[in-house]
Design a protein around this motif. Sequence first.
Motif, PDB file in Angstrom:
ATOM      1  N   HIS A 143       0.858  -1.185   0.000  1.00  0.00           N
ATOM      2  CA  HIS A 143       0.000   0.000   0.000  1.00  0.00           C
ATOM      3  C   HIS A 143       0.892   1.232   0.000  1.00  0.00           C
ATOM      4  CE1 HIS A 143       0.865   0.929   4.227  1.00  0.00           C
ATOM      5  NE2 HIS A 143       0.721  -0.371   4.484  1.00  0.00           N
ATOM      6  N   ARG A 144       0.285   2.400  -0.193  1.00  0.00           N
ATOM      7  CA  ARG A 144       1.054   3.629  -0.293  1.00  0.00           C
ATOM      8  C   ARG A 144       1.776   3.923   1.025  1.00  0.00           C
ATOM      9  NH1 ARG A 144       0.139   9.041   0.764  1.00  0.00           N
ATOM     10  NH2 ARG A 144       1.277  10.497  -0.603  1.00  0.00           N
ATOM     11  N   ALA A 145       3.081   4.171   0.939  1.00  0.00           N
ATOM     12  CA  ALA A 145       3.880   4.442   2.129  1.00  0.00           C
ATOM     13  C   ALA A 145       3.682   5.891   2.573  1.00  0.00           C
ATOM     14  CB  ALA A 145       5.362   4.195   1.836  1.00  0.00           C
ATOM     15  N   THR A 146       3.462   6.074   3.870  1.00  0.00           N
ATOM     16  CA  THR A 146       3.277   7.412   4.452  1.00  0.00           C
ATOM     17  C   THR A 146       4.376   7.670   5.478  1.00  0.00           C
ATOM     18  OG1 THR A 146       1.859   6.590   6.231  1.00  0.00           O
ATOM     19  CG2 THR A 146       0.782   7.187   4.138  1.00  0.00           C
ATOM     20  N   LEU A 147       4.371   8.896   6.022  1.00  0.00           N
ATOM     21  CA  LEU A 147       5.350   9.227   7.056  1.00  0.00           C
ATOM     22  C   LEU A 147       5.178   8.321   8.274  1.00  0.00           C
ATOM     23  CD1 LEU A 147       7.592  11.020   8.180  1.00  0.00           C
ATOM     24  CD2 LEU A 147       5.835  12.634   8.949  1.00  0.00           C
ATOM     25  N   GLY A 148       3.914   7.955   8.588  1.00  0.00           N
ATOM     26  CA  GLY A 148       3.670   7.055   9.710  1.00  0.00           C
ATOM     27  C   GLY A 148       4.338   5.710   9.513  1.00  0.00           C
ATOM     28  N   ASP A 149       4.365   5.234   8.259  1.00  0.00           N
ATOM     29  CA  ASP A 149       5.034   3.955   7.988  1.00  0.00           C
ATOM     30  C   ASP A 149       6.541   4.065   8.207  1.00  0.00           C
ATOM     31  OD1 ASP A 149       2.687   2.520   7.151  1.00  0.00           O
ATOM     32  OD2 ASP A 149       2.733   3.690   5.301  1.00  0.00           O
ATOM     33  N   TYR A 150       7.104   5.207   7.830  1.00  0.00           N
ATOM     34  CA  TYR A 150       8.533   5.414   8.069  1.00  0.00           C
ATOM     35  C   TYR A 150       8.829   5.480   9.570  1.00  0.00           C
ATOM     36  CZ  TYR A 150       9.848   6.196   3.185  1.00  0.00           C
ATOM     37  OH  TYR A 150      10.122   6.030   1.851  1.00  0.00           O
ATOM     38  N   LEU A 151       7.933   6.116  10.331  1.00  0.00           N
ATOM     39  CA  LEU A 151       8.111   6.180  11.786  1.00  0.00           C
ATOM     40  C   LEU A 151       8.030   4.787  12.410  1.00  0.00           C
ATOM     41  CD1 LEU A 151       5.999   9.361  12.622  1.00  0.00           C
ATOM     42  CD2 LEU A 151       8.490   9.145  12.723  1.00  0.00           C
ATOM     43  N   GLU A 152       7.085   3.988  11.942  1.00  0.00           N
ATOM     44  CA  GLU A 152       6.966   2.616  12.457  1.00  0.00           C
ATOM     45  C   GLU A 152       8.212   1.809  12.133  1.00  0.00           C
ATOM     46  OE1 GLU A 152       2.110   1.960  12.260  1.00  0.00           O
ATOM     47  OE2 GLU A 152       3.373   1.363  10.569  1.00  0.00           O
ATOM     48  N   LEU A 153       8.722   1.964  10.903  1.00  0.00           N
ATOM     49  CA  LEU A 153       9.942   1.250  10.519  1.00  0.00           C
ATOM     50  C   LEU A 153      11.118   1.678  11.386  1.00  0.00           C
ATOM     51  CD1 LEU A 153      11.581  -0.621   8.709  1.00  0.00           C
ATOM     52  CD2 LEU A 153      11.788   1.262   7.052  1.00  0.00           C
ATOM     53  N   ALA A 154      11.255   2.995  11.632  1.00  0.00           N
ATOM     54  CA  ALA A 154      12.347   3.489  12.473  1.00  0.00           C
ATOM     55  C   ALA A 154      12.212   2.966  13.889  1.00  0.00           C
ATOM     56  CB  ALA A 154      12.353   5.015  12.456  1.00  0.00           C
ATOM     57  N   TRP A 155      10.974   2.875  14.391  1.00  0.00           N
ATOM     58  CA  TRP A 155      10.728   2.391  15.749  1.00  0.00           C
ATOM     59  C   TRP A 155      11.159   0.933  15.885  1.00  0.00           C
ATOM     60  CZ3 TRP A 155       5.584   3.854  18.646  1.00  0.00           C
ATOM     61  CH2 TRP A 155       5.716   3.522  20.008  1.00  0.00           C
ATOM     62  N   LEU A 156      10.699   0.085  14.975  1.00  0.00           N
ATOM     63  CA  LEU A 156      11.064  -1.329  15.059  1.00  0.00           C
ATOM     64  C   LEU A 156      12.557  -1.518  14.829  1.00  0.00           C
ATOM     65  CD1 LEU A 156      10.214  -4.252  15.408  1.00  0.00           C
ATOM     66  CD2 LEU A 156       9.670  -4.353  12.963  1.00  0.00           C
ATOM     67  N   THR A 157      13.123  -0.748  13.901  1.00  0.00           N
ATOM     68  CA  THR A 157      14.551  -0.853  13.633  1.00  0.00           C
ATOM     69  C   THR A 157      15.383  -0.486  14.855  1.00  0.00           C
ATOM     70  OG1 THR A 157      14.255  -0.353  11.273  1.00  0.00           O
ATOM     71  CG2 THR A 157      16.437   0.026  12.203  1.00  0.00           C
ATOM     72  N   SER A 158      15.005   0.600  15.532  1.00  0.00           N
ATOM     73  CA  SER A 158      15.750   1.008  16.728  1.00  0.00           C
ATOM     74  C   SER A 158      15.594  -0.020  17.846  1.00  0.00           C
ATOM     75  CB  SER A 158      15.293   2.389  17.193  1.00  0.00           C
ATOM     76  OG  SER A 158      13.905   2.405  17.456  1.00  0.00           O
ATOM     77  N   SER A 159      14.423  -0.664  17.939  1.00  0.00           N
ATOM     78  CA  SER A 159      14.222  -1.702  18.957  1.00  0.00           C
ATOM     79  C   SER A 159      15.107  -2.914  18.682  1.00  0.00           C
ATOM     80  CB  SER A 159      12.754  -2.134  18.995  1.00  0.00           C
ATOM     81  OG  SER A 159      11.911  -1.052  19.353  1.00  0.00           O
ATOM     82  N   LEU A 160      15.151  -3.340  17.414  1.00  0.00           N
ATOM     83  CA  LEU A 160      16.001  -4.474  17.063  1.00  0.00           C
ATOM     84  C   LEU A 160      17.474  -4.122  17.216  1.00  0.00           C
ATOM     85  CD1 LEU A 160      14.095  -5.771  13.890  1.00  0.00           C
ATOM     86  CD2 LEU A 160      14.042  -6.702  16.214  1.00  0.00           C
ATOM     87  N   ALA A 161      17.821  -2.885  16.903  1.00  0.00           N
ATOM     88  CA  ALA A 161      19.205  -2.458  17.082  1.00  0.00           C
ATOM     89  C   ALA A 161      19.586  -2.462  18.556  1.00  0.00           C
ATOM     90  CB  ALA A 161      19.400  -1.060  16.483  1.00  0.00           C
ATOM     91  N   THR A 162      18.640  -2.081  19.429  1.00  0.00           N
ATOM     92  CA  THR A 162      18.909  -2.099  20.862  1.00  0.00           C
ATOM     93  C   THR A 162      19.107  -3.530  21.359  1.00  0.00           C
ATOM     94  OG1 THR A 162      17.577  -0.101  21.117  1.00  0.00           O
ATOM     95  CG2 THR A 162      18.070  -1.330  23.114  1.00  0.00           C
ATOM     96  N   VAL A 163      18.321  -4.465  20.824  1.00  0.00           N
ATOM     97  CA  VAL A 163      18.529  -5.875  21.169  1.00  0.00           C
ATOM     98  C   VAL A 163      19.920  -6.317  20.730  1.00  0.00           C
ATOM     99  CG1 VAL A 163      17.774  -8.243  20.714  1.00  0.00           C
ATOM    100  CG2 VAL A 163      16.085  -6.448  21.111  1.00  0.00           C
ATOM    101  N   GLY A 164      20.334  -5.879  19.541  1.00  0.00           N
ATOM    102  CA  GLY A 164      21.703  -6.173  19.094  1.00  0.00           C
ATOM    103  C   GLY A 164      22.726  -5.582  20.031  1.00  0.00           C
ATOM    104  N   GLY A 165      22.422  -4.371  20.552  1.00  0.00           N
ATOM    105  CA  GLY A 165      23.316  -3.766  21.526  1.00  0.00           C
ATOM    106  C   GLY A 165      23.417  -4.582  22.794  1.00  0.00           C
ATOM    107  N   ALA A 166      22.295  -5.211  23.194  1.00  0.00           N
ATOM    108  CA  ALA A 166      22.320  -6.077  24.378  1.00  0.00           C
ATOM    109  C   ALA A 166      23.239  -7.269  24.154  1.00  0.00           C
ATOM    110  CB  ALA A 166      20.904  -6.552  24.712  1.00  0.00           C
ATOM    111  N   LEU A 167      23.189  -7.835  22.950  1.00  0.00           N
ATOM    112  CA  LEU A 167      24.085  -8.957  22.642  1.00  0.00           C
ATOM    113  C   LEU A 167      25.540  -8.491  22.653  1.00  0.00           C
ATOM    114  CD1 LEU A 167      22.051 -10.598  19.721  1.00  0.00           C
ATOM    115  CD2 LEU A 167      22.161 -11.321  22.115  1.00  0.00           C
TER     116      LEU A 167
END
Length: 363
Positions: A316-340
């Motif tokens: 579907h059409r990508a909006t700014l909200g989709d970019y924010l959601e992607l950044a949110w999940l990406t930062s969460s996964l990156a933080t998990v990587g930081g824990a490792l």
Amino acid sequence: MSEAPAEPEDVPGASAAAPDVVLGLVAAPGAAAEVAGDLAADLALALRERHPDVVWDVRVVEDGLVQPPADDAEIVAAARARLLAEEWDLAVGVTDLPLSVDRRTVVAHASPVHGVAVLSLPALGAVGRRRRALRTSLGLVHALLGEDEGDGNPEALRRRVRELASDPADTADGVRFTARVLSGNLRLLVGMVRANRPWRLTIQLSRALTAAIAAGVFALVTADIWRLADRFGWLRLAVVGLGSVVAICVTLVVGAQLWERARSRRVRKQVALFNLATVATVVIGVLTLYAALFTLALAGALLLVPSGLFTEGLGHRATLGDYLELAWLTSSLATVGGALGAGLESDEAVRGAAYTHRPDQAA
């Protein structure tokens, strides 16, 4: 081992019921012990003049603490163990070992969270050593109380001294005890955490930072992550983000054994303050990392993920909200990587990052 307490009865107008702050001077045998012995009475007098609200009990103990060569972190750890064993409130280690940071000679280091400071005798020079030792020690005590030199707020400092000297009512309930320590010593705790500079925590943990960035880059360019971020919704993203922060905090605190246990009732309050300050330092540091990763992830998503490709991947059409959601999940996964990555850090590296020692130059 010799011990020479400065008698509280010498304080004019001090009552037997007045709260007291016990400051231990742990000096290496030889010249350091001689300086500490001469320093004790002058330091006690100067502290009593500045803070007459409490009785200052300055005690001198001769103890080398560590075997040379040793750095300031090892001296702080050994002095902290002696502080807990002797049931002091604060401790200053007087060492005959030279200290340096980045090849620069350092006069002294203070670790407010530990309640311990280190004074390097060789850095004081040969002329006016007693005067320099006194002025530097006074500065170290203020640093241990969480007072920045430029604050200029004597009333706040006096309040922190009274909070340090007061003991909460005894209770067998650990949760209630910790709550009383938190509510009764909030300003002291805030000063300790601020002096510890928690926002610099993860910058000094190279493995954790590298793992976090690597995990973030991988998540950002993976189409499956795009779709997960789109399907998760804000509530699930919040849960994942909270879980990632908790994961790295637990890894740092438990993995590096930053949590202390009280060995006696006398030091329960100090250990509780130490643990509260430790948790606050780690949480603030990790949240700072998370915010930085979110900002980088959002910028990376906007720059590296074309809207057409993103729209095709989402269906579907990508909006700014989709970019924010992607950044949110990406930062969460990156933080998990930081824990490792944090799990690969040495205990010494984590302690050094969590407890930033602030140099205090002699006058």
